[in-house]
Design a protein around this motif. Structure first.
Motif, PDB file in Angstrom:
ATOM      1  N   ASP A 180       0.947  -1.307   0.023  1.00  0.00           N
ATOM      2  CA  ASP A 180       0.112   0.150  -0.134  1.00  0.00           C
ATOM      3  C   ASP A 180       0.793   1.165   0.116  1.00  0.00           C
ATOM      4  O   ASP A 180       0.439   2.207  -0.631  1.00  0.00           O
ATOM      5  N   MET A 181       1.946   1.368   0.718  1.00  0.00           N
ATOM      6  CA  MET A 181       2.654   2.328   0.801  1.00  0.00           C
ATOM      7  C   MET A 181       3.405   2.719  -0.457  1.00  0.00           C
ATOM      8  O   MET A 181       3.380   3.740  -1.124  1.00  0.00           O
ATOM      9  N   THR A 182       3.817   1.437  -1.240  1.00  0.00           N
ATOM     10  CA  THR A 182       4.324   1.705  -2.591  1.00  0.00           C
ATOM     11  C   THR A 182       3.459   2.292  -3.410  1.00  0.00           C
ATOM     12  O   THR A 182       3.818   3.285  -4.245  1.00  0.00           O
ATOM     13  N   ASP A 183       2.258   1.853  -3.526  1.00  0.00           N
ATOM     14  CA  ASP A 183       1.276   2.191  -4.266  1.00  0.00           C
ATOM     15  C   ASP A 183       0.918   3.698  -4.320  1.00  0.00           C
ATOM     16  O   ASP A 183       0.624   4.383  -4.977  1.00  0.00           O
ATOM     17  N   ARG A 184       0.826   4.321  -2.952  1.00  0.00           N
ATOM     18  CA  ARG A 184       0.565   5.524  -2.711  1.00  0.00           C
ATOM     19  C   ARG A 184       1.726   6.446  -3.142  1.00  0.00           C
ATOM     20  O   ARG A 184       1.546   7.622  -3.918  1.00  0.00           O
ATOM     21  N   LEU A 185       3.106   6.195  -2.890  1.00  0.00           N
ATOM     22  CA  LEU A 185       4.217   6.972  -3.648  1.00  0.00           C
ATOM     23  C   LEU A 185       4.166   6.887  -5.029  1.00  0.00           C
ATOM     24  O   LEU A 185       4.489   8.113  -5.534  1.00  0.00           O
ATOM     25  N   VAL A 186       3.756   5.789  -5.586  1.00  0.00           N
ATOM     26  CA  VAL A 186       3.827   5.756  -7.217  1.00  0.00           C
ATOM     27  C   VAL A 186       2.632   6.981  -7.697  1.00  0.00           C
ATOM     28  O   VAL A 186       3.012   7.811  -8.616  1.00  0.00           O
ATOM     29  N   ASP A 187       1.764   6.995  -6.966  1.00  0.00           N
ATOM     30  CA  ASP A 187       0.695   7.916  -7.585  1.00  0.00           C
ATOM     31  C   ASP A 187       1.101   9.414  -7.042  1.00  0.00           C
ATOM     32  O   ASP A 187       0.616  10.345  -7.693  1.00  0.00           O
ATOM     33  N   ASP A 188       1.749   9.472  -5.933  1.00  0.00           N
ATOM     34  CA  ASP A 188       1.988  10.679  -5.475  1.00  0.00           C
ATOM     35  C   ASP A 188       3.146  11.459  -6.589  1.00  0.00           C
ATOM     36  O   ASP A 188       2.732  12.599  -7.051  1.00  0.00           O
ATOM     37  N   TYR A 189       3.999  10.677  -7.038  1.00  0.00           N
ATOM     38  CA  TYR A 189       4.726  11.420  -8.001  1.00  0.00           C
ATOM     39  C   TYR A 189       5.608  10.220  -8.840  1.00  0.00           C
ATOM     40  O   TYR A 189       6.467   9.384  -8.442  1.00  0.00           O
ATOM     41  N   PRO A 190       4.663   9.880 -10.093  1.00  0.00           N
ATOM     42  CA  PRO A 190       4.978   8.563 -10.510  1.00  0.00           C
ATOM     43  C   PRO A 190       6.627   9.031 -11.400  1.00  0.00           C
ATOM     44  O   PRO A 190       7.091   9.954 -11.833  1.00  0.00           O
ATOM     45  N   ALA A 191       7.054   7.994 -11.890  1.00  0.00           N
ATOM     46  CA  ALA A 191       8.279   7.835 -12.392  1.00  0.00           C
ATOM     47  C   ALA A 191       8.355   8.628 -13.736  1.00  0.00           C
ATOM     48  O   ALA A 191       7.421   8.319 -14.468  1.00  0.00           O
ATOM     49  N   PRO A 192       9.054   9.727 -13.843  1.00  0.00           N
ATOM     50  CA  PRO A 192       8.687  10.563 -15.019  1.00  0.00           C
ATOM     51  C   PRO A 192       9.382  10.166 -16.507  1.00  0.00           C
ATOM     52  O   PRO A 192       9.339  10.778 -17.443  1.00  0.00           O
ATOM     53  N   GLY A 193       9.965   8.838 -16.404  1.00  0.00           N
ATOM     54  CA  GLY A 193      10.619   8.428 -17.571  1.00  0.00           C
ATOM     55  C   GLY A 193       9.634   7.776 -18.595  1.00  0.00           C
ATOM     56  O   GLY A 193       9.966   7.360 -19.611  1.00  0.00           O
ATOM     57  N   VAL A 194       8.425   7.777 -18.058  1.00  0.00           N
ATOM     58  CA  VAL A 194       7.285   7.024 -19.045  1.00  0.00           C
ATOM     59  C   VAL A 194       7.098   7.978 -20.090  1.00  0.00           C
ATOM     60  O   VAL A 194       6.803   9.039 -19.949  1.00  0.00           O
ATOM     61  N   ALA A 195       6.848   7.184 -21.367  1.00  0.00           N
ATOM     62  CA  ALA A 195       6.637   8.173 -22.565  1.00  0.00           C
ATOM     63  C   ALA A 195       5.722   7.105 -23.207  1.00  0.00           C
ATOM     64  O   ALA A 195       5.604   5.984 -22.938  1.00  0.00           O
ATOM     65  N   GLY A 196       5.044   7.656 -24.486  1.00  0.00           N
ATOM     66  CA  GLY A 196       4.417   6.960 -25.302  1.00  0.00           C
ATOM     67  C   GLY A 196       3.419   7.718 -26.071  1.00  0.00           C
ATOM     68  O   GLY A 196       3.955   8.739 -26.736  1.00  0.00           O
ATOM     69  N   THR A 197       2.012   7.296 -26.150  1.00  0.00           N
ATOM     70  CA  THR A 197       1.277   8.164 -27.013  1.00  0.00           C
ATOM     71  C   THR A 197       0.000   8.448 -26.268  1.00  0.00           C
ATOM     72  O   THR A 197      -0.390   7.628 -25.654  1.00  0.00           O
ATOM     73  N   VAL A 198      -0.430   9.756 -26.374  1.00  0.00           N
ATOM     74  CA  VAL A 198      -1.422  10.379 -25.618  1.00  0.00           C
ATOM     75  C   VAL A 198      -2.705  10.315 -26.745  1.00  0.00           C
ATOM     76  O   VAL A 198      -2.709  10.528 -27.693  1.00  0.00           O
ATOM     77  N   ALA A 199      -3.780   9.350 -25.831  1.00  0.00           N
ATOM     78  CA  ALA A 199      -5.023   9.353 -26.654  1.00  0.00           C
ATOM     79  C   ALA A 199      -6.126  10.525 -26.331  1.00  0.00           C
ATOM     80  O   ALA A 199      -6.174  10.917 -25.178  1.00  0.00           O
ATOM     81  N   PHE A 200      -6.479  11.291 -27.345  1.00  0.00           N
ATOM     82  CA  PHE A 200      -7.551  12.275 -26.922  1.00  0.00           C
ATOM     83  C   PHE A 200      -9.003  12.056 -27.556  1.00  0.00           C
ATOM     84  O   PHE A 200      -8.899  11.571 -28.773  1.00  0.00           O
ATOM     85  N   GLU A 201      -9.795  12.384 -26.912  1.00  0.00           N
ATOM     86  CA  GLU A 201     -11.201  12.171 -27.174  1.00  0.00           C
ATOM     87  C   GLU A 201     -11.936  13.341 -28.084  1.00  0.00           C
ATOM     88  O   GLU A 201     -11.228  14.377 -27.827  1.00  0.00           O
ATOM     89  N   ALA A 202     -12.645  13.079 -28.990  1.00  0.00           N
ATOM     90  CA  ALA A 202     -12.986  14.267 -29.576  1.00  0.00           C
ATOM     91  C   ALA A 202     -13.412  15.192 -28.788  1.00  0.00           C
ATOM     92  O   ALA A 202     -14.373  15.097 -27.552  1.00  0.00           O
ATOM     93  N   GLY A 203     -13.376  16.548 -29.116  1.00  0.00           N
ATOM     94  CA  GLY A 203     -13.914  17.560 -28.266  1.00  0.00           C
ATOM     95  C   GLY A 203     -12.751  18.599 -27.852  1.00  0.00           C
ATOM     96  O   GLY A 203     -11.586  18.670 -28.193  1.00  0.00           O
ATOM     97  N   GLN A 204     -12.911  19.445 -26.636  1.00  0.00           N
ATOM     98  CA  GLN A 204     -12.202  20.567 -26.520  1.00  0.00           C
ATOM     99  C   GLN A 204     -11.439  19.894 -25.196  1.00  0.00           C
ATOM    100  O   GLN A 204     -11.546  19.170 -24.417  1.00  0.00           O
TER     101      GLN A 204
END
Length: 471
Positions: free
Chosen positions: A286-310
């Motif tokens: 649980d402690m690990t999960d909370r820290l991951v959400d607090d500040y996830p590792a910034p090295g993650v990259a990929g593709t952003v999906a955008f839904e139609a709209g603003q």
């Protein structure tokens, strides 16, 4: 001395301490730089271009343990021999330079040191560290288990482990010291013991690294005193975790200074996860999960999906790399609103928390290069399965009763959803999970048995181990 009853569990070799920190082959024979090897293969510290190196016990231990990690997986016999030789050189140096006091072996730092970020961490040589004591214990124990080491030397390393373990049994009743019990009865291994017995920084990562030595020693020798010390340390970490955590930002380095530590936050995540593996306790998961959400590792990259709209895009005053630094912060410089007539996507070079805000992705190509978009399911998110946390042993999810419909997803690594099942249960229902990850922008758990095997369920839709899920 407070102990909550954390018990050590045996683990496969790949999940034991230090296996995740191998030394790359190109670094096995470094001869230049602030830290490099002398002619005998010993890892030394050369500050400010000095030509004479100083012993650096933590550096020597970590280099030796990294060489052992590489030795275990290196297929080339010649390279394996080099890695083992390097590991033994560090252990032999520590043994040769040890100081004996109070029935224990201690490993000194022979240079003055002042930490600019932490007033009071200001040492005149010689000084000592509980982190070094614990890491030396790991190095000796692990070498004592290598069949390629001659039997007489394995015995010698085990003797060194015994004498080093004795230093972690010696409380703050003399000099040198590394272990104390605080006013509330919690035991600490001090990375930076203060000049007065019982004083120190109460540094989290250094204590956990030292705990790895206790794990190695207890699981090899069956030592109940070592297992009890580990239990006491784990109890301390669990008790003071709220002071380590800095909600929705970088965790703190130590109790004494309460300084957020960007370079140590990911270390804390990896270290707490290993405490979960060592003990099998969901507390540390649980402690690990909370820290991951607090500040996830910034090295993650990929593709952003955008839904139609603003969508609102932002520019922030971040470093050129996109990473947060104390000098730049995350000041908003500009924003714009864009409208997409259909679902679309864009490449992203980074996913991280923006200070005081949520999780954002930085667009890396096209007309919106270097603009950031906030993640929000399902309007904008980074596709794929990222930041996976492996639970050992598996944990238990609970689906709510009341026939609440919950969607479960089968997803490929790139985020393609291949199947969706909607389930609902009249009464609470359990399922096992062995991992958590950010899946298409949401924290999810993967189910490992039953009709939903292989499917991911949103963390926000279930509870885990009878505690509210993190999500």
């Amino acid at each position: 001395m407070n102990r909550a009853g954390y018990r050590l569990v045996d683990l496969p070799d790949s999940m034991r301490p230090w296996r995740d920190r191998p030394v790359r082959w190109e670094n096995a024979s470094l001869t230049t730089g602030t830290y490099h090897l002398d002619a005998g293969g010993v890892y030394l510290y050369y500050p400010d271009g000095a030509t004479t190196g100083y012993d650096h016990p933590v550096g020597q231990c970590q280099f030796g343990l990294g060489c052992l990690a590489s030795y275990r997986t290196e297929p080339d016999p010649a390279r394996r021999d080099v890695f083992l030789t390097r590991a033994r050189a560090q252990a032999d140096r520590l043994i040769g330079q040890h100081v004996e006091a109070r029935g224990a072996w201690w490993y000194r730092y022979p240079f003055d040191y002042a930490n600019p970020a932490h007033p009071g961490v200001d040492y005149e040589a010689p000084w000592y560290s509980g982190m070094a004591q614990g890491e030396a214990l790991s190095l000796f124990v692990q070498l004592a288990q290598v069949d390629a080491v001659p039997a007489a030397d394995r015995d010698r390393y085990l003797e060194a482990a015994d004498m080093t373990f004795a230093s972690l049994q010696a409380l703050d009743d003399g000099i040198p010291w590394a272990v104390n019990i605080d006013s509330a009865g919690y035991l600490w291994i001090q990375e930076y013991p203060g000049p007065a017995p019982g004083s120190g920084d109460y540094t989290y990562n250094g204590m956990i690294f030292a705990m790895f030595g206790l794990y190695d020693y207890a699981t090899l020798t069956g030592s109940q005193p070592a297992a009890d010390l580990y239990d006491a340390c784990a109890t301390t970490i669990a008790r003071y975790y709220p002071l380590l955590r800095n909600t929705r930002w970088h965790s703190y380095y130590c109790q004494a200074h309460r300084v957020p530590a960007p370079t140590y936050h990911q270390h804390h995540i990896r270290l707490l996860l290993q405490l979960h593996w060592h003990t099998g306790s969901p507390d540390f998961a649980d402690m690990t999960d909370r820290l991951v959400d607090d500040y996830p590792a910034p090295g993650v990259a990929g593709t952003v999906a955008f839904e139609a709209g603003q969508h609102t895009l932002y520019r922030f005053d971040t470093a050129a790399s996109g990473a947060w630094t104390a000098s730049t912060g995350d000041i908003e410089l500009a924003r714009q609103t864009v409208t997409f007539s259909r679902d679309t996507s864009a490449p992203a070079s980074m996913r991280r928390r923006i200070q005081g805000r949520g999780i954002y992705d930085r667009i890396s190509d096209g007309p919106y290069t270097d603009w950031w978009v906030g993640e929000s399911w399902s309007t904008a998110y980074l596709r794929g399965v990222h930041l996976t946390t492996i639970y050992r042993p598996p944990r238990t999810l609970t689906f709510p009763g009341g026939n609440v419909p919950i969607a479960a997803y089968r997803v490929t690594d790139d985020g393609t959803v291949t199947s969706i099942k909607t389930v609902a249960f009249p009464s609470p229902s359990n399922a096992p999970t062995d991992r958590r990850a950010v899946v298409n922008g949401r924290a999810m758990f993967q189910i490992t048995a039953g009709g939903l095997t292989g499917y991911w369920v949103p963390a926000s839709a279930v509870t885990i181990d009878s505690a509210p899920a993190v999500g």
